[in-house]
Enzyme design. Sequence first.
Site, short mmCIF file in Angstrom:
data_model
loop_
_atom_site.label_atom_id
_atom_site.label_comp_id
_atom_site.label_asym_id
_atom_site.label_seq_id
_atom_site.Cartn_x
_atom_site.Cartn_y
_atom_site.Cartn_z
N ASN A 188 -10.06 -0.30 -0.26
CA ASN A 188 -8.61 -0.20 -0.22
C ASN A 188 -8.04 -0.78 -1.53
O ASN A 188 -8.15 -1.98 -1.77
CB ASN A 188 -8.10 -0.99 1.00
CG ASN A 188 -6.59 -0.96 1.14
OD1 ASN A 188 -5.88 -0.50 0.26
ND2 ASN A 188 -6.11 -1.46 2.27
N HIS A 220 -3.57 7.14 2.73
CA HIS A 220 -3.93 5.82 2.23
C HIS A 220 -5.37 5.53 2.65
O HIS A 220 -5.78 5.82 3.77
CB HIS A 220 -2.98 4.77 2.82
CG HIS A 220 -3.34 3.38 2.42
ND1 HIS A 220 -3.74 3.06 1.15
CD2 HIS A 220 -3.38 2.22 3.12
CE1 HIS A 220 -4.00 1.77 1.09
NE2 HIS A 220 -3.79 1.23 2.27
N CYS A 270 0.82 -1.22 0.00
CA CYS A 270 0.00 0.00 0.00
C CYS A 270 0.85 1.27 0.00
O CYS A 270 0.33 2.36 -0.22
CB CYS A 270 -0.95 -0.01 1.18
SG CYS A 270 -2.02 -1.46 1.16
N1 COA Z 1 -18.66 -8.70 8.83
C1 COA Z 1 -19.18 -8.96 10.04
N2 COA Z 1 -18.41 -9.30 11.09
C2 COA Z 1 -17.08 -9.37 10.90
C3 COA Z 1 -16.49 -9.11 9.65
C4 COA Z 1 -17.35 -8.76 8.59
N3 COA Z 1 -16.88 -8.49 7.35
N4 COA Z 1 -15.16 -9.24 9.76
C5 COA Z 1 -14.90 -9.58 11.04
N5 COA Z 1 -16.07 -9.65 11.72
C6 COA Z 1 -16.28 -9.98 13.13
C7 COA Z 1 -15.11 -10.75 13.72
O1 COA Z 1 -15.23 -12.13 13.45
C8 COA Z 1 -15.28 -10.43 15.19
O2 COA Z 1 -16.28 -11.25 15.70
P1 COA Z 1 -16.16 -11.84 17.20
O3 COA Z 1 -16.12 -10.65 18.10
O4 COA Z 1 -17.38 -12.67 17.32
O5 COA Z 1 -14.88 -12.63 17.22
C9 COA Z 1 -15.81 -9.00 15.19
O6 COA Z 1 -16.34 -8.77 13.87
C10 COA Z 1 -14.75 -7.95 15.47
O7 COA Z 1 -13.62 -8.23 14.67
P2 COA Z 1 -12.34 -7.35 14.73
O8 COA Z 1 -11.31 -7.93 13.80
O9 COA Z 1 -11.94 -7.09 16.15
O10 COA Z 1 -12.91 -5.96 14.12
P3 COA Z 1 -12.18 -4.61 13.96
O11 COA Z 1 -12.99 -3.54 14.57
O12 COA Z 1 -10.72 -4.69 14.31
O13 COA Z 1 -12.26 -4.38 12.39
C11 COA Z 1 -10.87 -4.50 10.47
C12 COA Z 1 -11.61 -5.27 11.50
C13 COA Z 1 -10.21 -5.48 9.50
C14 COA Z 1 -11.85 -3.65 9.71
C15 COA Z 1 -9.81 -3.60 11.15
O14 COA Z 1 -9.04 -4.36 12.05
C16 COA Z 1 -8.89 -2.98 10.17
O15 COA Z 1 -9.29 -2.17 9.36
N6 COA Z 1 -7.58 -3.25 10.27
C17 COA Z 1 -6.62 -2.73 9.36
C18 COA Z 1 -6.73 -3.48 8.07
C19 COA Z 1 -6.03 -2.81 6.95
O16 COA Z 1 -6.08 -1.63 6.82
N7 COA Z 1 -5.42 -3.61 6.10
C20 COA Z 1 -4.79 -3.15 4.93
C21 COA Z 1 -3.49 -2.60 5.23
S1 COA Z 1 -2.90 -1.66 3.88
#
Ligand code: COA
Length: 338
Positions: A295, A265, A122
Amino acid sequence: MNDLTKPFKRLPVALIGTGSYVPERRLTNSDLEKMVDTSNEWIVERTGIEERRIAAPDEKTSDMATKAALRAIEAAGIQPEEIDLLIVSTITPDTFTPSTACYVQANIGAKNAAAFDISAACCGFLFALKTAVQYIGCGQAKTALIISSEKLSHIVNWEDRTTCVLFGDGAGAAVLRTGSGKENDSAVLASDIGSDGTLTDILKVPGGGTAIPTTEDNINEKLYTLAMRGNEVFRHAVQHMKDSALSLIERTGIKPEDIALVVPHQANLRIINAVTSRIGIPPERVFVNLQKYGNTSGAACAIALDEAVRAGRAKKGDIVLMVAFGAGLTWSSAAIRL
Ligand code: COA
């Protein structure tokens, strides 16, 4: 390209044109609700993303790159033959070799360019920018075309709700050229890149290379798709983007109030808000288009910059701060006077 034979004075580098391209097909959050166990509310609340673009099955990374490049060339008012350096950043190349840059070179007729790819996920567009600035700055190139193009839909596991809701396809480009050095003319004022290779495991495509070669079993286990520990990536992203941006601000002497627009980003609205509030920039001076595209990895910053310029959100003479993070981990920032 000639080698350096004598000491040189660093030359200024101007940004003279931008361009971008996104595929036609929209994949909305409600479309995803039918594919995996997710909801529009969850995706919007946790990421800010509403829809993303998906390339056609026969649309290659170089096809998207070419369209973005031609728009940047037109905006810059140059001929393709004037380009002597062509860098493509991508993690979804047309082929492992030759580079995607060489396909683009042929497509646009940039016959006088040295063309190569870089891989910085990214951060790729800003790593390409920094690379081009070094070539131009030391007189090794005069006109550089930098592009980031990604067909992430090709490496997304469409059964994994934790990643498939996040990514999209697209390309962005910019033309850089030796600048005038005059006070109000365009200039890349400073740029910063960094990496932490101890964190390779938190965001990667594990298979398909020499570590886990392509086999039928590995394909069945979807090891050629993106695997991510989202929470950890989130934490490091906020920290490194903030640190990179602040060190750039300190080094250049720019004050937060001098920054007309931050073009970050486009991974997650919560990351963008956390970073920009920590560097003291209010939301109205932050450009966000992730609701439309998700993204698009390295292309995200490049598409956002082009849209900001074309929408008049960033005008000639404005200082724009770009900041990114990605797999590697990598981080990067750049301050550019348009
Ligand atoms: N829809 C519904 N529920 C979802 C889901 C989706 N698409 N994806 C994950 N969940 C659930 C998980 O299973 C978890 O359930 P649980 O509590 O029963 O275990 C719950 O939602 C919370 O998951 P979590 O991973 O803690 O959510 P979060 O608030 O951290 O959000 C991301 C997840 C991926 C959106 C966030 O961590 C993120 O944006 N991280 C950075 C990713 C990124 O930018 N990557 C690219 C880098 S360039």
